[in-house]
Scaffold this active site. Structure first.
Site, mmCIF file in Angstrom:
data_model
loop_
_atom_site.group_PDB
_atom_site.id
_atom_site.type_symbol
_atom_site.label_atom_id
_atom_site.label_comp_id
_atom_site.label_asym_id
_atom_site.label_seq_id
_atom_site.Cartn_x
_atom_site.Cartn_y
_atom_site.Cartn_z
ATOM 1 N N GLY A 90 49.095 61.570 22.286
ATOM 2 C CA GLY A 90 48.532 60.627 21.335
ATOM 3 C C GLY A 90 49.255 59.294 21.367
ATOM 4 O O GLY A 90 50.244 59.107 22.079
ATOM 5 N N GLY A 92 51.720 57.146 20.467
ATOM 6 C CA GLY A 92 53.015 57.254 19.816
ATOM 7 C C GLY A 92 53.621 55.925 19.446
ATOM 8 O O GLY A 92 54.559 55.861 18.643
ATOM 9 N N ARG A 93 53.128 54.838 20.025
ATOM 10 C CA ARG A 93 53.627 53.510 19.683
ATOM 11 C C ARG A 93 52.521 52.463 19.736
ATOM 12 O O ARG A 93 52.799 51.273 19.744
ATOM 13 C CB ARG A 93 54.759 53.109 20.629
ATOM 14 C CG ARG A 93 54.366 53.151 22.087
ATOM 15 C CD ARG A 93 55.551 52.889 22.989
ATOM 16 N NE ARG A 93 55.202 53.162 24.374
ATOM 17 C CZ ARG A 93 55.502 52.367 25.384
ATOM 18 N NH1 ARG A 93 56.147 51.262 25.169
ATOM 19 N NH2 ARG A 93 55.177 52.698 26.606
ATOM 20 N N LYS A 113 50.224 47.462 21.097
ATOM 21 C CA LYS A 113 51.233 48.350 21.683
ATOM 22 C C LYS A 113 52.616 47.951 21.179
ATOM 23 O O LYS A 113 53.003 46.782 21.294
ATOM 24 C CB LYS A 113 51.170 48.251 23.209
ATOM 25 C CG LYS A 113 51.852 49.391 23.934
ATOM 26 C CD LYS A 113 51.467 49.383 25.407
ATOM 27 C CE LYS A 113 52.080 50.544 26.166
ATOM 28 N NZ LYS A 113 51.658 50.548 27.577
ATOM 29 N N GLY A 126 58.487 54.237 18.160
ATOM 30 C CA GLY A 126 57.179 53.593 18.130
ATOM 31 C C GLY A 126 57.183 52.147 18.567
ATOM 32 O O GLY A 126 56.168 51.459 18.451
ATOM 33 N N ARG A 183 40.882 58.394 27.315
ATOM 34 C CA ARG A 183 41.563 58.814 28.536
ATOM 35 C C ARG A 183 41.082 60.202 28.957
ATOM 36 O O ARG A 183 40.466 60.919 28.170
ATOM 37 C CB ARG A 183 43.079 58.874 28.288
ATOM 38 C CG ARG A 183 43.651 57.634 27.624
ATOM 39 C CD ARG A 183 44.815 58.005 26.705
ATOM 40 N NE ARG A 183 45.268 56.840 25.928
ATOM 41 C CZ ARG A 183 46.246 56.035 26.307
ATOM 42 N NH1 ARG A 183 46.903 56.279 27.421
ATOM 43 N NH2 ARG A 183 46.583 55.005 25.568
ATOM 44 N N ASP A 252 46.973 61.481 30.971
ATOM 45 C CA ASP A 252 46.844 60.681 29.749
ATOM 46 C C ASP A 252 46.928 59.189 30.043
ATOM 47 O O ASP A 252 46.702 58.374 29.143
ATOM 48 C CB ASP A 252 47.906 61.089 28.722
ATOM 49 C CG ASP A 252 49.326 60.929 29.256
ATOM 50 O OD1 ASP A 252 49.674 61.678 30.178
ATOM 51 O OD2 ASP A 252 50.072 60.060 28.765
ATOM 52 N N ASN A 253 47.236 58.823 31.290
ATOM 53 C CA ASN A 253 47.252 57.414 31.692
ATOM 54 C C ASN A 253 46.049 57.056 32.557
ATOM 55 O O ASN A 253 46.031 55.989 33.173
ATOM 56 C CB ASN A 253 48.537 57.089 32.456
ATOM 57 C CG ASN A 253 49.769 57.165 31.581
ATOM 58 O OD1 ASN A 253 49.680 57.015 30.366
ATOM 59 N ND2 ASN A 253 50.918 57.394 32.181
ATOM 60 N N ASP A 262 47.703 51.668 31.243
ATOM 61 C CA ASP A 262 49.054 52.098 30.863
ATOM 62 C C ASP A 262 50.086 51.806 31.948
ATOM 63 O O ASP A 262 50.537 52.695 32.667
ATOM 64 C CB ASP A 262 49.061 53.585 30.507
ATOM 65 C CG ASP A 262 48.776 53.799 29.028
ATOM 66 O OD1 ASP A 262 48.592 52.801 28.312
ATOM 67 O OD2 ASP A 262 48.746 54.952 28.602
#
Length: 486
Positions: A90, A92-93, A113, A126, A183, A252-253, A262
């Site tokens: 997820g 995260g930042r 971001k 984060g 993603r 996830d990227n 990403d």
């Protein structure tokens, strides 16, 4: 052109509900100041470029202020990281601030971001640091200028907020634009957590909003997956043709749109090395330059597995089987163009492969080779680039084959220089150039980041006074260690 308070919002992903994301407000960074902004990215939102100079611009993109119509959400997803499945990742930042609807009818995600902790931060703070934010900004805009599909970067906002990585650094926020931030890992999350209803909602959302041309197909979900395969085949072909190394091709990227996404420890090849590993953390070389093609196929297979709830296995396998031949076709077309060839012959791939073998053994600068090859008539150019090779006999053999190949399409010799310079960049984002810009920015001087951005926005055009950006890197610049830490 519009002012910041005139944007139109339509937050489609947020409306999917709390099963897909969590509402989180950004955590502001102190003393926000504009580091760099992209006018061409601002134009995607119909924003007047003068808006970047206003205090409100830095306040909005540093978490201090928020549009009334914004609905900031941290997205939930999972993914395979270095080949191992991580069940809950997820944002995260990062936060999906809102979706802007421009006057052309396009939706653009505003993604912040470095916005602070979320439920998915996993013990992290984060935050993003200035270093990584500048790197992503430069890479996004440089790839776009090269014609490589990518997320875009609107701006970087710096601050005095301290953060700790290996050393003390300053926090920054990057605002990223994309038509979607969904993603591969989104689909994996709902597949492995056995939430078929939510997964179907997500699939329908992506199909209807981002692949509407597939809705009329006999099997819309399969048609969408085939298109995703096709887009990724072309994307990876462009990476390979231009020597771009992503560094962290976790699922996830990987964007569901088939765009570069990403940025972390990326790099463009300096000296050609098929085994080059740009990520210092990748000690096994999973994401080396040579491995990007099979890893992209592996990631598509992971997505296909997650889609077996709605698509039969055999059609998925058939669609996956398209990836390698499509990749090879796109790659060969690009490499022909980089070599100045306008027709196709059966032995062209062998010609390309023999050239790369000669480069591999000789420490030849990958992108400058093609640029110099197009500077002069073929025979003369070959004499110039010959000096860069160690295996002169090997290069001479390749050179003779290439010269004969060019002579067979001699009718197309006119305009060769213009054609080659249109696809062979003079300026590429080398790590040492990014590092010099970062060091200046960390000292409070943003002029080099902005200058480098401007140079890279026109990579194919020779720019007066910018010769230093087209030089081979110094030895220290070839050995910078870039990791996932940001």
């Amino acid at each position: 052109m519009k002012a910041l308070d005139q944007l139109t919002f339509d937050n489609r992903f947020a409306r999917l509900g709390d099963a897909f994301s969590t509402q989180v407000l950004p955590d502001p960074i102190a003393e926000p100041r504009l580091v760099v902004a992209s006018e061409s990215a601002m134009a995607l939102l119909d924003l007047d470029p003068a808006q970047a100079d206003l205090p409100l611009f830095a306040e909005l993109f540093s978490g201090h202020k928020l549009w009334d119509q914004a609905d900031p959400r941290a997205m939930v997803y999972s993914g395979h990281q270095f080949g191992s499945y991580n069940p809950r990742l997820g944002d995260g930042r990062g936060l999906l601030l809102a979706e802007v609807l421009n006057d052309a009818g396009e939706h653009w995600d505003l993604h912040l971001k470095g916005a602070g902790q979320t439920p998915y931060s996993r013990m992290g703070d984060g935050r993003a640091v200035l270093r990584s934010s500048v790197r992503e900004f430069l890479a996004s805009e440089a790839l776009h200028a090269l014609g490589i599909a990518t997320s875009r970067a609107l701006c970087v906002i710096g601050s005095s907020t301290p953060v700790w990585r290996e050393t003390r650094e300053s926090a920054a926020m990057l605002t990223r634009l994309a038509h979607s931030h969904v993603r591969f890992g989104h689909f994996e999350y709902f597949y492995y957590t056995k939430q078929p209803e939510q997964q179907r909602v997500l699939i329908d959302h992506v199909l209807e909003q981002h692949y509407p041309e597939c809705c009329e197909a006999q099997q819309p979900y399969l048609a969408m997956f085939r298109t995703i395969v096709e887009r990724n085949a072309e994307l990876i072909a462009r990476w390979q043709a231009y020597g771009f190394c992503h560094g962290v091709m976790n699922t996830d990227n990987m964007s569901i749109l088939g765009i570069t996404f990403d940025f972390g420890p990326y790099a463009f090849l300096d000296d050609f090395d098929a085994n080059f590993i740009c990520n210092h953390s990748d000690d096994r070389g999973r994401y080396s330059y040579a491995n990007q093609v099979p890893i992209a196929h592996w990631n598509l297979s992971a997505l296909a597995q997650a889609l077996t709830t709605v698509i039969e296995v055999e059609p998925l396998k058939e669609a996956l089987g398209l990836f390698l031949p499509l990749y090879q076709a796109h790659y060969l077309d690009l490499m022909r163009r980089r070599l100045g060839l306008t027709t196709a012959e059966d032995d062209d791939m062998a010609l390309v492969e023999r050239l790369l073998q000669r480069m591999q053994s000789g420490g030849v600068d990958y992108n400058l080779f093609f640029r110099k090859l197009g500077d002069r008539p073929v025979a003369e150019a070959l004499k110039v680039v010959r000096d860069d090779f160690i295996d002169l006999a090997g290069f001479d053999a390749w050179s003779a084959a290439y010269l004969a190949r060019c002579e067979r399409e001699a009718a197309n010799a006119e305009g060769r220089r213009e054609r080659m310079h249109a696809v062979n960049p003079l300026y590429v984002l080398r790590n040492y150039l990014a590092q010099k810009a970062i060091e200046a920015a960390e000292a409070g001087d943003y002029s080099e980041v902005r200058r480098l951005h401007q140079v890279l926005s026109k990579p194919f055009e020779e720019q007066a006074g910018m010769q230093a950006y087209a030089e081979r890197p110094p030895e220290w610049g070839k050995h910078l260690e870039i990791s996932c830490s940001s």
